[in-house]
Design a protein around this motif. Structure first.
Motif, PDB file in Angstrom:
ATOM      1  N   HIS A   5      42.511  69.145 134.101  1.00  0.00           N
ATOM      2  CA  HIS A   5      41.670  69.784 133.088  1.00  0.00           C
ATOM      3  C   HIS A   5      42.018  69.389 131.655  1.00  0.00           C
ATOM      4  O   HIS A   5      41.476  69.980 130.716  1.00  0.00           O
ATOM      5  CB  HIS A   5      41.742  71.301 133.249  1.00  0.00           C
ATOM      6  CG  HIS A   5      41.139  71.760 134.536  1.00  0.00           C
ATOM      7  ND1 HIS A   5      39.785  71.778 134.758  1.00  0.00           N
ATOM      8  CD2 HIS A   5      41.712  72.176 135.691  1.00  0.00           C
ATOM      9  CE1 HIS A   5      39.546  72.195 135.980  1.00  0.00           C
ATOM     10  NE2 HIS A   5      40.701  72.444 136.572  1.00  0.00           N
ATOM     11  N   THR A   6      42.902  68.408 131.488  1.00  0.00           N
ATOM     12  CA  THR A   6      43.286  67.953 130.151  1.00  0.00           C
ATOM     13  C   THR A   6      42.694  66.571 129.899  1.00  0.00           C
ATOM     14  O   THR A   6      42.898  65.655 130.694  1.00  0.00           O
ATOM     15  CB  THR A   6      44.823  67.908 130.013  1.00  0.00           C
ATOM     16  OG1 THR A   6      45.335  69.231 130.223  1.00  0.00           O
ATOM     17  CG2 THR A   6      45.246  67.428 128.640  1.00  0.00           C
ATOM     18  N   GLY A  62      43.960  71.468 127.581  1.00  0.00           N
ATOM     19  CA  GLY A  62      42.725  71.134 128.277  1.00  0.00           C
ATOM     20  C   GLY A  62      41.561  72.034 127.941  1.00  0.00           C
ATOM     21  O   GLY A  62      41.503  72.668 126.883  1.00  0.00           O
ATOM     22  N   SER A  63      40.636  72.110 128.898  1.00  0.00           N
ATOM     23  CA  SER A  63      39.361  72.787 128.702  1.00  0.00           C
ATOM     24  C   SER A  63      39.479  74.302 128.600  1.00  0.00           C
ATOM     25  O   SER A  63      38.604  74.960 128.053  1.00  0.00           O
ATOM     26  CB  SER A  63      38.405  72.428 129.839  1.00  0.00           C
ATOM     27  OG  SER A  63      38.991  72.716 131.095  1.00  0.00           O
ATOM     28  N   GLY A  88      43.000  75.143 125.830  1.00  0.00           N
ATOM     29  CA  GLY A  88      44.038  75.033 126.839  1.00  0.00           C
ATOM     30  C   GLY A  88      44.425  76.335 127.507  1.00  0.00           C
ATOM     31  O   GLY A  88      43.906  77.407 127.191  1.00  0.00           O
ATOM     32  N   ASP A  98      48.759  73.484 128.844  1.00  0.00           N
ATOM     33  CA  ASP A  98      47.995  72.253 128.621  1.00  0.00           C
ATOM     34  C   ASP A  98      47.076  72.428 127.417  1.00  0.00           C
ATOM     35  O   ASP A  98      46.868  73.541 126.936  1.00  0.00           O
ATOM     36  CB  ASP A  98      47.195  71.870 129.874  1.00  0.00           C
ATOM     37  CG  ASP A  98      46.120  72.873 130.248  1.00  0.00           C
ATOM     38  OD1 ASP A  98      45.242  73.165 129.408  1.00  0.00           O
ATOM     39  OD2 ASP A  98      46.150  73.361 131.393  1.00  0.00           O
TER      40      ASP A  98
END
Length: 161
Positions: A62-63, A88-89, A144, A86
């Motif tokens: 997801h990053t 990410g999303s 994240g 992370d």
């Protein structure tokens, strides 16, 4: 379960080494942050490794390229806190209460063929509990997610009564 003394610093170094090539291929940096002089705890190393691998798989999935995944370990009061973060999303707030449920997917566009079984975080929660840890998650969509495993430290009896 096979209970042994676990050196978390070594475990984190091993996880980072395993995931570095995959992350590098995707343009993601893995950072580790380990406090000095941390106590070891008793636990099942294989289950903890499985737990961390699942969290790392999700973090990297997801990053986006240019992002990072951080694994950190530090002592807070009477616990060791192990965090996987992370850039990410992220996970929308309405999904957070359900992400540890079996077969739950926050991304409804994902199916078994494109995104796993929906058992990963349910397994992480079970594995963490098997090792005496609690798990919690914080997330902000677009910025994240952080999963924190809290491992209680044994009472050493050093407190004066």
């Amino acid at each position: 379960m096979e209970i042994n003394i676990i050196d978390f610093g070594a475990l984190i170094a091993e996880i980072a080494l395993i995931y570095e090539p995959l992350a590098e291929n995707q343009g993601i940096v893995i950072d580790t942050e380990i406090s000095d002089s941390l106590p070891s705890i008793q636990g099942d190393r294989a289950r903890l490794m499985q737990c961390l691998q699942n969290l790392m798989d999700n973090a990297i999935r997801h990053t986006p390229a240019g992002g990072s995944v951080r694994i950190s370990l530090h002592k807070q009061a009477d616990s060791l806190l192990l965090c996987v973060s992370d850039t990410g999303s992220g996970i929308a707030a309405e999904h957070l209460p359900n992400i540890f449920e079996r077969f739950y997917r926050a991304d409804l566009a994902r199916a078994r063929l494109t995104g796993g079984t929906g058992l990963g975080l349910s397994n992480v929660r079970r594995l963490a509990a098997d090792c005496g840890a609690n798990i919690r998650v914080t997330s902000q969509p677009g910025h994240g997610t952080t999963f924190t495993l809290s491992f209680p430290l044994p009472d050493t009896g050093d407190d004066a009564s």
